[in-house]
Design an enzyme around this catalytic site. Structure first.
Site, short mmCIF file in Angstrom:
data_model
loop_
_atom_site.label_atom_id
_atom_site.label_comp_id
_atom_site.label_asym_id
_atom_site.label_seq_id
_atom_site.Cartn_x
_atom_site.Cartn_y
_atom_site.Cartn_z
N SER A 81 0.84 -1.19 0.00
CA SER A 81 0.00 0.00 0.00
C SER A 81 0.88 1.24 0.00
O SER A 81 1.94 1.25 0.63
CB SER A 81 -0.89 0.02 1.25
OG SER A 81 -1.58 1.25 1.32
N TYR A 97 -1.07 -0.39 10.35
CA TYR A 97 -1.12 -0.64 8.91
C TYR A 97 0.05 0.04 8.22
O TYR A 97 0.77 -0.59 7.44
CB TYR A 97 -2.45 -0.17 8.34
CG TYR A 97 -2.67 -0.62 6.91
CD1 TYR A 97 -2.98 -1.94 6.63
CD2 TYR A 97 -2.57 0.28 5.86
CE1 TYR A 97 -3.18 -2.36 5.33
CE2 TYR A 97 -2.77 -0.14 4.56
CZ TYR A 97 -3.07 -1.46 4.29
OH TYR A 97 -3.27 -1.87 2.99
#
Length: 175
Positions: A81, A97
């Protein structure tokens, strides 16, 4: 295709490697991921550890377990990501994350360097803002479009661009 492997379980990954022993793999895609919300001041460190386990450690474990199946010319893709980009972090938050995806990106770059002499290329790929449950289906592209774009990036992967961080749309992303 082998389904139902818990990539966080070392024994399950070892069994996977045993099942695939002697089988050549041309393309290994590491796509497992988990996104859990944290708020500063009330960070759940167990959930942070779970994100590290799934997002960073498991892809490295799977890759290492299957190295013997990858010959020269093989490719490895890590679906990561842009939230793992330090330079692109303009909003803060999402500690587990962001940290786990940054760790995955670092591991993938190391693998690109270590595997280049063996002729194995490594892609580090951000799929885009995809309409999935993770974002309450609020993304700007469908999963099908993301998959098509990721496939294009993998097709374009060479030893020369191995270890680069790419958006599925073809943009090179900052670290």
């Amino acid at each position: 295709v082998v389904a139902g492997v818990d990539v966080t379980d070392a024994q399950a990954v070892a069994r996977l490697a045993e099942r695939l022993e002697g089988k050549s793999i041309d393309l290994l895609i590491n796509n497992a991921g988990i996104f859990l919300h944290e708020a500063l001041g009330s960070i759940d460190y167990q959930s942070l550890q779970q994100q590290f386990l799934v997002n960073a450690e498991a892809p490295l474990r799977v890759t290492e377990a299957l190295l013997g199946n990858l010959a020269s010319g093989a490719k490895i893709a890590f679906i990561t990501s842009r939230m793992g980009s330090i330079a692109d972090n303009s909003s803060g938050g999402y500690y587990g994350y962001r940290m786990s995806k940054a760790a995955l990106n670092a591991a993938a770059v190391s693998l690109a360097r270590d595997l280049k002499p063996r002729g194995i290329a490594v892609a580090i790929l951000h799929p885009g803002y995809v309409q999935t449950a993770m974002v309450n289906f609020g993304g700007d592209i469908s999963a099908d479009v993301a998959a098509q774009r990721l496939n294009q990036r993998i097709d374009g992967l060479t030893l020369e661009n191995s270890g680069s961080f790419w958006h599925s749309n073809g943009d090179l992303l900052p670290w």
